[in-house]
Design a protein around this motif. Structure first.
Motif, short mmCIF file in Angstrom:
data_model
loop_
_atom_site.label_atom_id
_atom_site.label_comp_id
_atom_site.label_asym_id
_atom_site.label_seq_id
_atom_site.Cartn_x
_atom_site.Cartn_y
_atom_site.Cartn_z
N LEU A 1 0.82 -1.22 0.00
CA LEU A 1 0.00 0.00 0.00
C LEU A 1 0.84 1.26 0.00
N GLY A 2 2.12 1.15 0.38
CA GLY A 2 3.03 2.29 0.31
C GLY A 2 2.97 3.25 1.48
N TYR B 1 6.03 -5.24 6.87
CA TYR B 1 7.12 -6.13 6.45
C TYR B 1 8.19 -5.30 5.76
N GLN B 2 9.39 -5.35 6.30
CA GLN B 2 10.54 -4.63 5.76
C GLN B 2 10.22 -3.16 5.51
N PHE C 1 5.95 -11.30 0.69
CA PHE C 1 6.58 -11.64 1.97
C PHE C 1 7.72 -12.65 1.85
N GLY C 2 8.09 -13.01 0.63
CA GLY C 2 9.18 -13.97 0.46
C GLY C 2 8.83 -15.37 0.92
N GLU D 1 2.58 -17.50 3.10
CA GLU D 1 2.29 -16.40 4.03
C GLU D 1 1.36 -15.36 3.40
N PHE D 2 0.12 -15.28 3.91
CA PHE D 2 -0.81 -14.27 3.41
C PHE D 2 -0.62 -12.92 4.09
N GLY D 3 0.04 -12.89 5.25
CA GLY D 3 0.33 -11.61 5.87
C GLY D 3 0.00 -11.48 7.33
#
Length: 391
Positions: free
Chosen positions: A53-54, A65-66, A239-240, A244-246
């Motif tokens: 989403l930024g 994440y990151q 998410f690498g 993983e959906f989040g």
């Protein structure tokens, strides 16, 4: 005959009228956009070529994440919202969209029951009971992110059952795969449907062994496998991790208690068995957080308990998957947060539909009619209360 042929259209029309009246009570909100519009924001980000989403939206459940912000829910509802963003931008009519989901569920249940030979009025009765006599009535008045996901999941799950009994097997399993992109535990629905297909071939083909009936079913999994690969690619891109959906990266699950644990089972079980009581002034007293007695808001489970007789292998499988799905939900840190009833248990209604279908062809018993009337009345109260008393 002409009146009977209008049963489904009239059912949908009356449901539409019901929701128009409800939204009028809520202040003319049928075309409103929800402030909890994660799926719309995700669709807008896709249009700009981004998977994140930024920026942060503090009122939403976003994965961090990151150093970037991501929608922490599976992506299929965003696909549905994507074309709406072309016309409405960020102001998608979320309440109208989720109403359309309710109409789709009603049509799917009606069609599934009719496929077994039930009369049109019997099919309409069970559709009303299952959808409007459950937590789904309240949820489908609110197009917020959580309810959009759960309602769309039920659209795909009821369609999967409907298509299965109408011998559209590949489409049925494709619908389950799409349901997984709304609520991942719906992956369990694959198993009873596959057993049902094997069971049907074995029973209807003379001389066919169970093994020979089972082997050709692999072809039905091609479309679901491709859909699953799309999910895995999307998850890896964000998410690498293809699985993983989040939710793992939600801040609330990184501050102490984990997202899932067996330690939560007893706590959540007590929550969804909490009674509704009366105060001295005869007003209702119940919890609006993490659920109350599941049989009150979803009385169809009472009907289910009376129909667990002479089960076929596919039905035993469905019952096992229902219980396993419930167990997995009970292991979650919360049982749905702010809600009327025990909304997570609405995910189990598709299994209940599959289990009850063979016995839903007869005319409903008198007690089932009264229980349905109570179910709709109670959930109608819930929909109004959640908007006017507890908003």
């Amino acid at each position: 005959m002409r009146t009977k042929s209008l049963t489904l259209p009239l059912l949908l029309l009356m449901t539409l009228l019901l929701f128009v009246l409800l939204h009028d009570l809520f202040g003319g909100t049928l075309l409103s956009s929800s402030p909890y519009n994660s799926y719309t924001l995700q669709a807008l980000a896709w249009r700009e070529g981004r998977v994140s989403l930024g920026r942060d939206y503090p009122w939403l459940e976003l994965a961090v994440y990151q150093g970037d912000y991501y929608v922490s829910f599976p992506p299929v509802p965003s696909l549905i919202l994507l074309p709406f963003t072309l016309f409405f931008g960020a102001q998608t009519p979320d309440n109208l969209i989720i109403l359309c989901f309710a109409l789709a569920m009603l049509a799917a249940v009606y069609s599934a029951v009719r496929a077994g030979g039930a009369s049109e009025m019997t099919a309409a009765f069970w559709a009303v009971f299952l959808i409007l006599g459950s937590n789904l009535l309240w949820m489908c008045t609110d197009g917020s992110v959580w309810f959009l996901a759960q309602a769309l999941n039920m659209v795909f799950c009821t369609l999967a059952v409907c298509l299965a009994v109408r011998k559209r097997r590949a489409l049925s399993l494709a619908c389950v795969a799409l349901a997984v992109g709304c609520r991942p535990f719906s992956v369990l629905l694959f198993l009873p449907l596959l057993v049902f297909f094997v069971e049907e071939d074995y029973r209807n083909t003379e001389g066919l062994t169970i093994l020979k009936a089972a082997l050709p079913q692999w072809k039905l999994l091609i479309a679901p496998a491709l859909i699953g690969l799309c999910y895995m690619w999307y998850n890896a891109a964000r998410f690498g991790n293809p699985l993983e959906f989040g939710h793992t990266f939600l801040p609330e699950f990184n501050r102490g208690e984990p997202q899932f644990s067996v330690e939560f089972i007893w706590r959540n079980l007590k929550n969804i068995l909490r009674p509704v009581t009366l105060t001295e002034s005869l007003s209702l007293k119940y919890s609006i957080h993490d659920g109350f007695l599941l049989f009150l808001a979803n009385p169809f489970f009472i009907v289910l308990c009376t129909k667990l007789k002479k089960l076929r292998p596919s039905q035993w499988t469905a019952l096992g998957c229902l219980l396993l799905n419930l167990l997995l939900l009970l292991m979650h840190r919360t049982f749905g947060g702010w809600q009327f009833g025990a909304r997570y248990t609405a995910d189990l209604l598709s299994y209940a539909l599959f289990l009850c279908l063979p016995r839903m062809q007869e005319r409903p018993k008198r007690w089932e009619l009264w229980l349905c009337a109570f179910a709709v009345l109670f959930n109608l109260y819930g929909a109004i209360a959640m908007h006017l008393l507890y908003a």
